[in-house]
Design an enzyme around this catalytic site. Sequence first.
Site, PDB file in Angstrom:
ATOM      1  CD  GLU A 425      -3.175  -1.171   2.266  1.00  9.78           C
ATOM      2  OE1 GLU A 425      -2.994  -0.226   2.929  1.00  9.78           O
ATOM      3  OE2 GLU A 425      -3.802  -2.009   2.244  1.00  9.78           O
ATOM      4  CD  GLU A 501      -2.978  -6.076   3.995  1.00  9.55           C
ATOM      5  OE1 GLU A 501      -1.877  -5.920   3.826  1.00  9.55           O
ATOM      6  OE2 GLU A 501      -3.809  -5.221   4.896  1.00  9.55           O
TER       7      GLU A 501
HETATM    8  C1  GAL Z   1      -4.232  -2.521   5.582  1.00 11.84           C
HETATM    9  C2  GAL Z   1      -2.551  -2.392   5.898  1.00 11.84           C
HETATM   10  C3  GAL Z   1      -2.145  -3.539   6.987  1.00 11.84           C
HETATM   11  C4  GAL Z   1      -3.165  -3.024   8.133  1.00 11.84           C
HETATM   12  C5  GAL Z   1      -4.382  -3.314   7.740  1.00 11.84           C
HETATM   13  C6  GAL Z   1      -5.458  -3.227   8.795  1.00 11.84           C
HETATM   14  O1  GAL Z   1      -4.641  -1.535   4.976  1.00 11.84           O
HETATM   15  O2  GAL Z   1      -1.879  -2.841   4.721  1.00 11.84           O
HETATM   16  O3  GAL Z   1      -0.789  -3.165   7.419  1.00 11.84           O
HETATM   17  O4  GAL Z   1      -3.057  -1.872   8.779  1.00 11.84           O
HETATM   18  O5  GAL Z   1      -4.875  -2.481   6.983  1.00 11.84           O
HETATM   19  O6  GAL Z   1      -6.790  -3.625   8.317  1.00 11.84           O
END
Ligand code: GAL
Length: 831
Positions: A425, A501
Amino acid sequence: MKKQILKLVSILGLVFTALTIHAENITYSLEKQSFNANWQFAIIDNDQAAKPSFNDAKWRTISLPHDWAIEGPFSKKYSARNGGLPVFGTAWYRKRFVVPKQAEGKRVTVTFDGVMANSEVYVNGQLAGKRPFGYIGFAYDITDLLVAVGSENVIAVKTAPENYASRWYPGSGIYRNTWIELDNQTHIAQWETQISTPNISTSSAKVIAKTQINSFANAGKYDVSFDILDADERLVTAVEQTITTQIGNKNSVEAKLTIDQPIRWDVDNPYRYKVITTLRKDGNVIDTDIQPLGVRSIEYKADDGFWLNGRRVQIQGVCLHHDNGPLGAVVNERAIERKLEIMQAMGVNSVRTAHNPPSPELVELADKMGILLQIEAFDTWKKPKHTVVNGYHKYYDEWSEQDLTDTVRIHRNNPSVIMWSIGNEIYEQKKNDGWKYAKRLTSIVKAADPTRLVTAGLSDYPAFVKSKIADEIDIVGLNYKATEYGDIIKRYKGKPILGTETSSVVSTRGEYHFPVKPLEKHPSKYVSSYDNYAPYWAYIPDVEWYNLDKNPAVMGEYIWTGFDYLGEPTPYGGRDHGNKFYWNQDWPARSSSFGAVDLAGFPKDRFFMYQSRWTKKPMVHVLPHWNWPNKVGESIPVVAYSNAEEVELFVNGVSQGKKVMGVDTVRIPVALRYKKNIKHFDSPYRLQWLVNYQPGDIKVVAYNQGKVVAEKQVFTAGMATQVKLTADRHAITADGKDLSFITVDVLDAKGNLVPNADNLIHFSIEGPGKIIAVGNGDSATTEPFVADYRRAFNGKALVVVQSKKGKVGQITVTGYSKQLNVLPVQIESKQ
Ligand code: GAL
């Protein structure tokens, strides 16, 4: 002059040593040796500590690896985003050591697998090197900084992690292993050996082995051999060649070998060969190097996901941060192995090392256990994230090439590694020239490893289309874009797509709040465990699965996260935008709830939800617990997760009816950031009954083709009467490192877990072991991890016992808790 000073230094050192700490005599060996023992440590900001004569007699003597932040105390003065622990400041580590006389004329190298952060290493007062990035391994040739062999040297390491440098708990100090190696003047260069398998078939595997020989002196004729050994250490094939080295580090060697009838490395049979490189002079061995080798083919298909050894393997992945819960960031092989074992029991076949290079131990365990790895390098490039004012952006220009190259060099021979991620991100997604950054980093990876593909976790859709970042990576990695998979597949025809993710559901083990409604901050500072709750950018697992099922081209997913981790207590604490890193508004909420498993390693309900999708052995799980004295006669949703065809619920022996997986859907309120019109989701991935609560028991029975294949029963527990201690391993190795994880259950007289028990338990230990940490999975407590007491949290706690080096015998762990009978547990510490 220099000699005189050195002499003085060594005399002072000897006098000093006689009074206080003994210098470690390095054993004469060409093998790399642990450099972890006998360091002096202090949290002190004094650059004089670099000097050999500095008086550190009052400092603590410790063994590495060591994380000074985990000792706490938890305090509101530290950000809950970083775990509410003291993750910044300056601390020094110092060690005295003597290089033996036989090492006269050798090169001496020290290796650090990772130091958090901004390390400076001094040898006898002189700087050997600096390394800002806390997650990267590095090595210094310290030969020219040493005093004469046989005399005492002092190595001093400054660690200066900064505040506001991370979005999670990074740990502090020399938290990974350290090594020292004696080498001949001509030797095999560390991290330069590269093994690849360009052609694999059932009958043979072609292996290309490349290495580099460094000649500081004695350049000339050498023999280099590569031997491939199988898993039983039998020689499979070998090749030898003679080279003539030049002074310098440009002496490369390459050889081709063939393994007949190779046994594949695979997720369910992680068969490992190894490649031994041997350097000989006139027949005498003067150096060796061992590298892992797994024969496996990997393919990434744009329209058909990820293929391993010629068959599709769906990525059933978890993102994991590097901390080991109550042990902090400290690398411990058994702690990592346990973490991976628990993940495998959930059905996990892949791990994304969010968001940074992992320890070598994690990668070796993944090789050994058959876990596929996506190794990620960075959470930030040049543009800072939110209020992480001291993040990696400060070092990007100067260090990113070296850090990324080393990430790849260190792990490129490990068969478990299937792809590299250049970032998570990253904010350049939204910059018009974002593609330039991605192009540069991708080419750095390819230069060090042309055999694997590159991805990145992209979250800003469609901004990343405009910045053309995805054009510069091989696999389009998507964070939280389940509902856009269809669009993105069309847009990036020809590129493989992966959920880098997904989900980000939050829940707390053993917590259930009624009525069941959308995510809110609850006065308890915990999150209900109905697996319905996701922050605004995220969504429930069911939504991901539905979209994966609809888009089979997608390789699979990495859920956020497998385990809870220290820091980032969403939905409690704060938000990054505009709050100057203030994450303490719901103190003591100080660690995450994203895990399918809590911080102590105890499965939450979500563990079973993933198990129901990711495993084949029939299973069924039921929630919530069945102790609701204030809800007699009220309606409670009872949820089942199963991989069987049908599930029947019984309440106090009376059937509530069978429900069919995939047919009897459950309506779940959802809020999707990018799909404002969707307000709920009818999930075919779970089953639910509404039950009028009466104490007694609930039982779920799972059926395939009408036959019972699995059952689970939960009873209303009575008063707590006993505490049961259960060790995960009853025999551990007396190496001063090995661990036994002891689960502490508060039970009623019949042996049922008391689901809301919070009894305080004091632990004691006899025999050759020590209690090094305690935990209970509570994300909102300031009770210390380094202690010998703990409250149970929702009926459970954890005690971590470590062996003592060289001390064998029986270890007994017991405890004291008011009015409860504690049943002790025994562990054997063996040679
Ligand atoms: C994502 C991020 C992670 C964590 C997650 C929590 O956007 O890449 O590191 O912060 O959100 O939902």
